[in-house]
Design an enzyme around this catalytic site. Structure first.
Site, PDB file in Angstrom:
ATOM      1  N   GLY A 141       0.919  -1.103   0.004  1.00  0.00           N
ATOM      2  CA  GLY A 141       0.112   0.003  -0.112  1.00  0.00           C
ATOM      3  C   GLY A 141       0.968   1.444  -0.061  1.00  0.00           C
ATOM      4  O   GLY A 141       1.767   1.583  -0.866  1.00  0.00           O
ATOM      5  N   GLY A 142       0.508   2.014   1.057  1.00  0.00           N
ATOM      6  CA  GLY A 142       1.242   3.432   0.912  1.00  0.00           C
ATOM      7  C   GLY A 142       2.721   3.211   1.325  1.00  0.00           C
ATOM      8  O   GLY A 142       3.476   4.001   0.929  1.00  0.00           O
ATOM      9  N   GLY A 154      15.028   9.510 -35.108  1.00  0.00           N
ATOM     10  CA  GLY A 154      14.579  10.126 -33.806  1.00  0.00           C
ATOM     11  C   GLY A 154      15.729  10.129 -32.603  1.00  0.00           C
ATOM     12  O   GLY A 154      15.499  10.880 -32.008  1.00  0.00           O
ATOM     13  N   ALA A 155      16.318   8.883 -32.728  1.00  0.00           N
ATOM     14  CA  ALA A 155      17.207   8.772 -31.730  1.00  0.00           C
ATOM     15  C   ALA A 155      18.230   9.654 -31.618  1.00  0.00           C
ATOM     16  O   ALA A 155      18.929   9.666 -30.481  1.00  0.00           O
ATOM     17  CB  ALA A 155      17.648   7.049 -31.784  1.00  0.00           C
TER      18      ALA A 155
HETATM   19  C1  HXC Z   1      -2.721  -3.322  10.911  1.00  0.00           C
HETATM   20  C2  HXC Z   1      -1.239  -4.896   9.946  1.00  0.00           C
HETATM   21  C3  HXC Z   1      -1.204  -4.431   8.700  1.00  0.00           C
HETATM   22  C4  HXC Z   1      -2.006  -3.317   8.540  1.00  0.00           C
HETATM   23  C5  HXC Z   1       0.027  -6.212   8.753  1.00  0.00           C
HETATM   24  N1  HXC Z   1      -0.397  -6.084  10.137  1.00  0.00           N
HETATM   25  N2  HXC Z   1      -0.694  -4.954   7.967  1.00  0.00           N
HETATM   26  N3  HXC Z   1      -1.853  -4.374  11.082  1.00  0.00           N
HETATM   27  N4  HXC Z   1      -2.687  -2.643   9.773  1.00  0.00           N
HETATM   28  N5  HXC Z   1      -1.916  -2.696   7.287  1.00  0.00           N
HETATM   29  C6  HXC Z   1      -0.042  -6.627  11.284  1.00  0.00           C
HETATM   30  C7  HXC Z   1      -0.736  -8.352  11.093  1.00  0.00           C
HETATM   31  O1  HXC Z   1      -2.026  -8.109  11.610  1.00  0.00           O
HETATM   32  C8  HXC Z   1       0.388  -9.013  12.095  1.00  0.00           C
HETATM   33  O2  HXC Z   1      -0.083  -8.479  13.668  1.00  0.00           O
HETATM   34  C9  HXC Z   1       1.483  -8.395  11.793  1.00  0.00           C
HETATM   35  O3  HXC Z   1       1.317  -6.944  11.537  1.00  0.00           O
HETATM   36  C10 HXC Z   1       2.405  -9.096  10.968  1.00  0.00           C
HETATM   37  O4  HXC Z   1       1.527  -9.388   9.748  1.00  0.00           O
HETATM   38  P1  HXC Z   1       1.575 -10.661   8.914  1.00  0.00           P
HETATM   39  O5  HXC Z   1       0.468 -10.911   8.060  1.00  0.00           O
HETATM   40  O6  HXC Z   1       1.526 -11.903   9.902  1.00  0.00           O
HETATM   41  O7  HXC Z   1       3.021 -10.715   8.222  1.00  0.00           O
HETATM   42  P2  HXC Z   1       3.493 -11.235   6.716  1.00  0.00           P
HETATM   43  O8  HXC Z   1       3.020 -12.699   6.681  1.00  0.00           O
HETATM   44  O9  HXC Z   1       5.052 -10.909   6.813  1.00  0.00           O
HETATM   45  O10 HXC Z   1       2.819 -10.403   5.756  1.00  0.00           O
HETATM   46  C11 HXC Z   1       3.207  -9.111   5.422  1.00  0.00           C
HETATM   47  C12 HXC Z   1       2.113  -8.373   4.621  1.00  0.00           C
HETATM   48  C13 HXC Z   1       0.641  -8.766   4.932  1.00  0.00           C
HETATM   49  C14 HXC Z   1       2.261  -8.998   3.257  1.00  0.00           C
HETATM   50  C15 HXC Z   1       2.422  -6.854   4.659  1.00  0.00           C
HETATM   51  O11 HXC Z   1       0.536  -8.457   6.639  1.00  0.00           O
HETATM   52  C16 HXC Z   1      -0.344  -7.827   4.441  1.00  0.00           C
HETATM   53  O12 HXC Z   1      -0.577  -8.328   3.394  1.00  0.00           O
HETATM   54  N6  HXC Z   1      -0.811  -6.785   4.907  1.00  0.00           N
HETATM   55  C17 HXC Z   1      -2.011  -5.793   4.566  1.00  0.00           C
HETATM   56  C18 HXC Z   1      -1.250  -5.353   3.334  1.00  0.00           C
HETATM   57  C19 HXC Z   1      -2.328  -4.287   2.914  1.00  0.00           C
HETATM   58  O13 HXC Z   1      -3.161  -4.487   1.904  1.00  0.00           O
HETATM   59  N7  HXC Z   1      -2.420  -3.013   3.645  1.00  0.00           N
HETATM   60  C20 HXC Z   1      -3.217  -1.794   3.461  1.00  0.00           C
HETATM   61  C21 HXC Z   1      -2.658  -1.211   2.132  1.00  0.00           C
HETATM   62  S1  HXC Z   1      -3.786   0.508   1.778  1.00  0.00           S
HETATM   63  P3  HXC Z   1      -0.120  -9.582  14.670  1.00  0.00           P
HETATM   64  O14 HXC Z   1      -0.752  -8.856  15.695  1.00  0.00           O
HETATM   65  O15 HXC Z   1      -0.746 -10.909  14.189  1.00  0.00           O
HETATM   66  O16 HXC Z   1       1.432  -9.836  14.650  1.00  0.00           O
HETATM   67  C22 HXC Z   1      -2.654   1.492   2.020  1.00  0.00           C
HETATM   68  C23 HXC Z   1      -3.423   2.802   1.691  1.00  0.00           C
HETATM   69  C24 HXC Z   1      -2.251   3.881   0.982  1.00  0.00           C
HETATM   70  O17 HXC Z   1      -1.649   1.555   2.391  1.00  0.00           O
HETATM   71  C25 HXC Z   1      -2.675   3.490  -0.555  1.00  0.00           C
HETATM   72  C26 HXC Z   1      -1.882   4.425  -1.190  1.00  0.00           C
HETATM   73  C27 HXC Z   1      -2.380   4.293  -2.881  1.00  0.00           C
END
Ligand code: HXC
Length: 462
Positions: A129-130, A357-358
């Site tokens: 994401g961000g 052009g290049a």
């Molecule tokens: C809150 C989060 C989190 C999130 C991970 N965690 N992402 N908590 N908000 N966005 C937490 C999990 O719940 C977990 O907590 C711990 O972090 C580790 O995550 P895992 O999934 O166990 O780790 P891993 O298997 O290494 O996977 C990492 C990951 C996955 C691939 C990043 O966590 C994931 O897909 N997260 C979501 C990604 C996502 O879609 N984010 C939102 C994007 S939108 P615990 O307590 O269990 O340890 C965005 C907006 C901006 O960012 C967009 C701009 C254009």
């Protein structure tokens, strides 16, 4: 590992969120998952932040965002570069729009700083994401092997589209160094990724208002023998190393769009940006990906006052349906635009071919190059001799097909020779290959007065 010993000054270590929803009141770690402060790298001040994946997955909530904003504001005030160490699941899901607004404010700051202070992103873990869009707005993205970057992570992907893909297949360093071009550099591990960040910083000024760091001048490597037969390939990086200070060439995006080579280097101890067609891949043609890669690099160099050294050896733009449908007209225009707009000293050397052009796009005199040189065997023309003869003398050849070789040879000497271009002032001098380093260095030295550190423009993503 990144900062000079004892130079890191933390701020905001006790900041913590005040969110109560989803039992977050029980999870309020000090620092809110990101460590922020100022530091020095090779004696130069930087703003720095590092996300901690062990704290709420390094996710970005409102407070976490405020801490990063403070680093970016510090960098703006101190006119210091920013290095971000990223390891984050993106917007903190529990905080909803609070975290989204946090990213919005960071993106806006990234853009406000763009072209003013260098921004380097080092991706050390799993970023989504961000946490990948902020790096995309910065000048340089470095990944450590094993790190991942994706807009949408594999778990979310599986839930939404049922696509089952591993994190590395989706966004590993191999994907981003070869296919997407997102990563400029990949370090074998975290330590070498951080070392690369410090190395890149060594070529860049602290801001657009300051000069680039200076190093001791070094002699280049020996000039290789480049095949006289224009259809034979060679590695243009051997020529680059014979032009720039020995050991100073740092190639960026080396595995992406390999038909063009871009990289940072030094000439007589001073930073330059090098752009060179690479005959080793796709015969050095320009295409969509190479145009975008080079355009962003040229804009970055111009923004930060790095003179441009361009080495030309290209048969032209790659023709074809895929390129036309892919938008080569507007993508190629980016490189034209970047060179035309650049105000840093610019020197071009035509090594063998510069067609169509290049010829114009690759930092020609008409686009504003300060000096253009060509090697004696170079050919400069609208197109290669065979193509030109078949097109223009088609009717004559229908009558006298045996005249083709003679016409091709005449076209070569009467329309493509570098001396003809020199007569018209399209190039300044015809030089021997072993004079190249001297010609480039002397040109850049003579243009020292054109180097006025100032804000020129931002560094729009490619
Ligand atoms: C809150 C989060 C989190 C999130 C991970 N965690 N992402 N908590 N908000 N966005 C937490 C999990 O719940 C977990 O907590 C711990 O972090 C580790 O995550 P895992 O999934 O166990 O780790 P891993 O298997 O290494 O996977 C990492 C990951 C996955 C691939 C990043 O966590 C994931 O897909 N997260 C979501 C990604 C996502 O879609 N984010 C939102 C994007 S939108 P615990 O307590 O269990 O340890 C965005 C907006 C901006 O960012 C967009 C701009 C254009």
């Amino acid at each position: 590992m990144l900062a000079d010993t004892n130079s890191f000054e933390e701020f905001g270590s006790q900041a913590r969120h005040r969110v109560t929803a989803f039992a977050m009141a029980d999870r309020r770690p000090p620092g809110d998952g990101v460590i922020t402060g100022s530091a020095r790298v090779a004696g130069r001040a930087i703003g720095v932040f590092a996300q901690d994946p062990a704290v709420l997955g390094g996710s970005l909530g409102e407070l976490h965002a405020s801490k990063i904003l403070r680093v970016l504001d510090y960098a703006e005030r101190a006119t210091a570069p920013v290095i971000g160490l990223l390891d984050s699941g993106g917007a903190r899901i529990q905080e909803g729009v609070g975290s989204l607004d946090g990213y919005g404010a960071i993106f806006r700051r990234n853009v406000r700083l763009s072209g003013r202070v260098p921004q380097i992103s080092v991706v050390l873990g799993s970023c989504a994401g961000g946490a990948v869009y902020s790096p995309a707005l910065t000048d340089i993205v470095i990944m450590s092997e094993g790190a991942q970057m994706f807009l949408t992570g594999p778990k979310v992907l599986k839930a939404v589209t049922h696509e089952d893909v591993s994190p590395l297949e989706l966004g590993g360093s191999a994907v981003h160094s070869r296919a997407s071009g997102v990563a400029h550099l990949v370090g074998a591990d975290r330590e070498s990724a951080l070392r690369l960040a410090a190395q890149v910083l060594g070529y860049l000024p602290s801001s657009c208002w300051t000069a680039t760091p200076e190093c001791a001048p070094l002699d280049p490597e020996a000039m290789p023998v480049v095949p006289a037969d224009h259809r034979k390939a060679y590695d243009v990086r051997t020529v680059i190393r014979a032009v720039v200070d020995s050991g100073s060439f740092l190639e960026l995006q080396p595995r992406f769009a390999r038909n063009i080579v871009v990289g940072l280097a030094r000439v007589q101890g001073r930073s330059v940006g090098v752009v060179a067609n690479q005959p080793l891949h796709m015969a050095g043609t320009l295409d969509i990906r190479s145009s975008e890669k080079a355009a962003r690099f040229v804009r970055m160099c111009d923004a930060f006052g790095l003179p441009l050294v361009t080495l030309v050896d290209t048969p032209g733009f790659l023709p074809g349906t895929a390129q036309e449908k892919g938008g080569v007209i507007r993508k190629g225009a980016k490189l034209l635009y970047a060179f035309s707009e650049a105000t840093v000293p610019r020197v071009t050397v035509v090594l063998r071919k510069a067609f169509g052009g290049a010829y114009i796009v690759m930092n020609s005199r008409a686009l504003g190059a300060d000096a253009v040189f060509a090697w004696p065997g170079a050919e400069l023309a609208v197109m290669g001799a065979e193509g030109a003869v078949d097109l223009v003398w088609r009717r004559d050849l229908e009558r006298e097909p045996l005249r083709r070789a003679e016409l091709v040879s005449r076209y070569r000497t009467e329309a493509m020779a570098p001396l003809l271009a020199a007569e018209r002032l399209s190039i300044d001098e015809v030089i021997e290959p072993d004079q190249t380093r001297h010609a480039v260095a002397a040109t850049l030295r003579s243009l020292a007065g054109a180097m006025r550190p100032t804000f020129r423009h931002d560094n729009l993503p490619q």
